[in-house]
Design a protein around this motif. Structure first.
Motif, PDB file in Angstrom:
ATOM      1  N   TYR A  63       0.858  -1.180   0.000  1.00 54.19           N
ATOM      2  CA  TYR A  63       0.000   0.000   0.000  1.00 54.19           C
ATOM      3  C   TYR A  63       0.901   1.240   0.000  1.00 54.19           C
ATOM      4  O   TYR A  63       0.937   2.021   0.938  1.00 54.19           O
ATOM      5  N   PRO A  64       1.663   1.420  -1.096  1.00 57.49           N
ATOM      6  CA  PRO A  64       2.709   2.447  -1.110  1.00 57.49           C
ATOM      7  C   PRO A  64       2.216   3.880  -0.944  1.00 57.49           C
ATOM      8  O   PRO A  64       2.930   4.714  -0.418  1.00 57.49           O
ATOM      9  N   ASN A  65       1.012   4.192  -1.361  1.00 63.49           N
ATOM     10  CA  ASN A  65       0.501   5.564  -1.283  1.00 63.49           C
ATOM     11  C   ASN A  65      -0.517   5.748  -0.163  1.00 63.49           C
ATOM     12  O   ASN A  65      -1.375   6.612  -0.238  1.00 63.49           O
ATOM     13  N   GLY A  66      -0.418   4.951   0.864  1.00 64.60           N
ATOM     14  CA  GLY A  66      -1.406   4.944   1.932  1.00 64.60           C
ATOM     15  C   GLY A  66      -1.235   6.007   3.005  1.00 64.60           C
ATOM     16  O   GLY A  66      -1.941   5.978   4.002  1.00 64.60           O
ATOM     17  N   PHE A  67      -0.341   6.961   2.802  1.00 59.45           N
ATOM     18  CA  PHE A  67      -0.163   7.997   3.819  1.00 59.45           C
ATOM     19  C   PHE A  67      -1.460   8.783   3.987  1.00 59.45           C
ATOM     20  O   PHE A  67      -2.138   9.109   3.020  1.00 59.45           O
ATOM     21  N   ARG A  68      -1.773   9.091   5.221  1.00 61.81           N
ATOM     22  CA  ARG A  68      -2.960   9.891   5.524  1.00 61.81           C
ATOM     23  C   ARG A  68      -2.630  11.374   5.390  1.00 61.81           C
ATOM     24  O   ARG A  68      -1.466  11.772   5.383  1.00 61.81           O
ATOM     25  N   ALA A  69      -3.682  12.178   5.352  1.00 52.73           N
ATOM     26  CA  ALA A  69      -3.502  13.628   5.256  1.00 52.73           C
ATOM     27  C   ALA A  69      -2.624  14.147   6.385  1.00 52.73           C
ATOM     28  O   ALA A  69      -1.760  14.997   6.181  1.00 52.73           O
ATOM     29  N   VAL A  70      -2.818  13.619   7.585  1.00 49.85           N
ATOM     30  CA  VAL A  70      -2.039  14.082   8.732  1.00 49.85           C
ATOM     31  C   VAL A  70      -0.548  13.808   8.521  1.00 49.85           C
ATOM     32  O   VAL A  70       0.295  14.653   8.852  1.00 49.85           O
ATOM     33  N   HIS A  71      -0.187  12.677   7.922  1.00 42.02           N
ATOM     34  CA  HIS A  71       1.229  12.385   7.648  1.00 42.02           C
ATOM     35  C   HIS A  71       1.801  13.402   6.678  1.00 42.02           C
ATOM     36  O   HIS A  71       2.897  13.930   6.874  1.00 42.02           O
ATOM     37  N   ARG A  72       1.054  13.680   5.616  1.00 42.89           N
ATOM     38  CA  ARG A  72       1.528  14.611   4.584  1.00 42.89           C
ATOM     39  C   ARG A  72       1.624  16.039   5.120  1.00 42.89           C
ATOM     40  O   ARG A  72       2.580  16.758   4.799  1.00 42.89           O
ATOM     41  N   HIS A  73       0.676  16.439   5.922  1.00 41.84           N
ATOM     42  CA  HIS A  73       0.737  17.779   6.501  1.00 41.84           C
ATOM     43  C   HIS A  73       1.892  17.911   7.498  1.00 41.84           C
ATOM     44  O   HIS A  73       2.547  18.949   7.551  1.00 41.84           O
ATOM     45  N   LEU A  74       2.149  16.876   8.278  1.00 43.53           N
ATOM     46  CA  LEU A  74       3.301  16.907   9.188  1.00 43.53           C
ATOM     47  C   LEU A  74       4.608  17.035   8.409  1.00 43.53           C
ATOM     48  O   LEU A  74       5.477  17.824   8.776  1.00 43.53           O
ATOM     49  N   ALA A  75       4.738  16.257   7.341  1.00 39.57           N
ATOM     50  CA  ALA A  75       5.958  16.311   6.529  1.00 39.57           C
ATOM     51  C   ALA A  75       6.122  17.683   5.883  1.00 39.57           C
ATOM     52  O   ALA A  75       7.237  18.233   5.850  1.00 39.57           O
ATOM     53  N   ALA A  76       5.033  18.261   5.390  1.00 40.02           N
ATOM     54  CA  ALA A  76       5.094  19.584   4.764  1.00 40.02           C
ATOM     55  C   ALA A  76       5.469  20.656   5.790  1.00 40.02           C
ATOM     56  O   ALA A  76       6.289  21.536   5.502  1.00 40.02           O
ATOM     57  N   ALA A  77       4.882  20.576   6.982  1.00 38.43           N
ATOM     58  CA  ALA A  77       5.211  21.540   8.031  1.00 38.43           C
ATOM     59  C   ALA A  77       6.677  21.418   8.430  1.00 38.43           C
ATOM     60  O   ALA A  77       7.378  22.427   8.585  1.00 38.43           O
ATOM     61  N   LYS A  78       7.156  20.208   8.571  1.00 38.98           N
ATOM     62  CA  LYS A  78       8.568  19.999   8.930  1.00 38.98           C
ATOM     63  C   LYS A  78       9.482  20.575   7.858  1.00 38.98           C
ATOM     64  O   LYS A  78      10.466  21.238   8.165  1.00 38.98           O
ATOM     65  N   ALA A  79       9.141  20.360   6.591  1.00 35.01           N
ATOM     66  CA  ALA A  79       9.963  20.869   5.485  1.00 35.01           C
ATOM     67  C   ALA A  79      10.037  22.400   5.516  1.00 35.01           C
ATOM     68  O   ALA A  79      11.042  22.980   5.113  1.00 35.01           O
ATOM     69  N   LYS A  80       8.991  23.048   6.017  1.00 37.82           N
ATOM     70  CA  LYS A  80       8.957  24.515   6.114  1.00 37.82           C
ATOM     71  C   LYS A  80       9.543  25.022   7.427  1.00 37.82           C
ATOM     72  O   LYS A  80       9.583  26.223   7.661  1.00 37.82           O
ATOM     73  N   GLY A  81       9.950  24.107   8.301  1.00 40.53           N
ATOM     74  CA  GLY A  81      10.506  24.498   9.588  1.00 40.53           C
ATOM     75  C   GLY A  81       9.455  24.922  10.596  1.00 40.53           C
ATOM     76  O   GLY A  81       9.752  25.626  11.553  1.00 40.53           O
ATOM     77  N   ILE A  82       8.225  24.475  10.405  1.00 41.10           N
ATOM     78  CA  ILE A  82       7.126  24.827  11.298  1.00 41.10           C
ATOM     79  C   ILE A  82       6.940  23.733  12.343  1.00 41.10           C
ATOM     80  O   ILE A  82       6.891  22.551  12.015  1.00 41.10           O
ATOM     81  N   VAL A  83       6.823  24.140  13.587  1.00 40.17           N
ATOM     82  CA  VAL A  83       6.632  23.199  14.684  1.00 40.17           C
ATOM     83  C   VAL A  83       5.152  22.836  14.787  1.00 40.17           C
ATOM     84  O   VAL A  83       4.283  23.711  14.767  1.00 40.17           O
ATOM     85  N   SER A  84       4.869  21.551  14.873  1.00 43.71           N
ATOM     86  CA  SER A  84       3.510  21.042  15.059  1.00 43.71           C
ATOM     87  C   SER A  84       3.357  20.584  16.501  1.00 43.71           C
ATOM     88  O   SER A  84       4.340  20.343  17.195  1.00 43.71           O
ATOM     89  N   GLU A  85       2.117  20.454  16.939  1.00 42.05           N
ATOM     90  CA  GLU A  85       1.863  20.095  18.332  1.00 42.05           C
ATOM     91  C   GLU A  85       1.123  18.767  18.421  1.00 42.05           C
ATOM     92  O   GLU A  85       0.176  18.533  17.673  1.00 42.05           O
ATOM     93  N   TRP A  86       1.572  17.906  19.338  1.00 39.37           N
ATOM     94  CA  TRP A  86       0.922  16.630  19.628  1.00 39.37           C
ATOM     95  C   TRP A  86       0.473  16.668  21.079  1.00 39.37           C
ATOM     96  O   TRP A  86       1.293  16.823  21.989  1.00 39.37           O
ATOM     97  N   CYS A  87      -0.835  16.599  21.302  1.00 39.46           N
ATOM     98  CA  CYS A  87      -1.406  16.697  22.648  1.00 39.46           C
ATOM     99  C   CYS A  87      -2.127  15.401  23.001  1.00 39.46           C
ATOM    100  O   CYS A  87      -2.864  14.870  22.174  1.00 39.46           O
TER     101      CYS A  87
END
Length: 122
Positions: A63-87
């Motif tokens: 299932y090579p393309n099975g990443f969820r939206a949350v995975h892709r948004h986390l990767a995009a935020a990291k690439a931009k140097g933006i800190v995300s929060e996990w609560c």
């Protein structure tokens, strides 16, 4: 940015991260609610999925393309140097209670990333 420097973790000091519970991701104005039978393991899975996206690896072999939206948004935020929060929203028993509590938090918070597997630009 180091593997996990892009994540700010928020939870009570006495939270059992080896136990089950409900968590919330906050990523650039977007949000995602999820459940885990082991919170620490689930967080590590997200870090691993971000690394896979960064390096062009598949989600899973079958299932090579099975990443969820949350995975892709986390990767995009990291690439931009933006800190995300996990609560951690709450700890609760595994099983039916965990599912019911996740549904409660989804209906209460109306997270934007729960749903179809898509990501930024898709």
């Amino acid at each position: 940015m180091a593997d996990d420097d892009f994540i700010r973790r928020k939870f009570e000091e006495d939270t059992d991260l080896d136990g089950s519970g409900i968590y919330l991701w906050k990523i650039e104005g977007q949000s995602y609610v999820g459940k885990a039978s082991r919170l620490r393991s689930r967080l590590n899975e997200y870090l691993n999925n971000v690394r896979k996206i960064e390096t062009g690896q598949p989600y899973r072999k079958g299932y090579p393309n099975g990443f969820r939206a949350v995975h892709r948004h986390l990767a995009a935020a990291k690439a931009k140097g933006i800190v995300s929060e996990w609560c951690v929203l709450e700890c609760c028993p595994k099983g039916e209670e965990l599912l019911l509590r996740e549904r409660h938090w989804i209906s209460t918070l109306a997270p934007t990333l729960n749903g179809p597997r898509k990501g930024p630009g898709t």
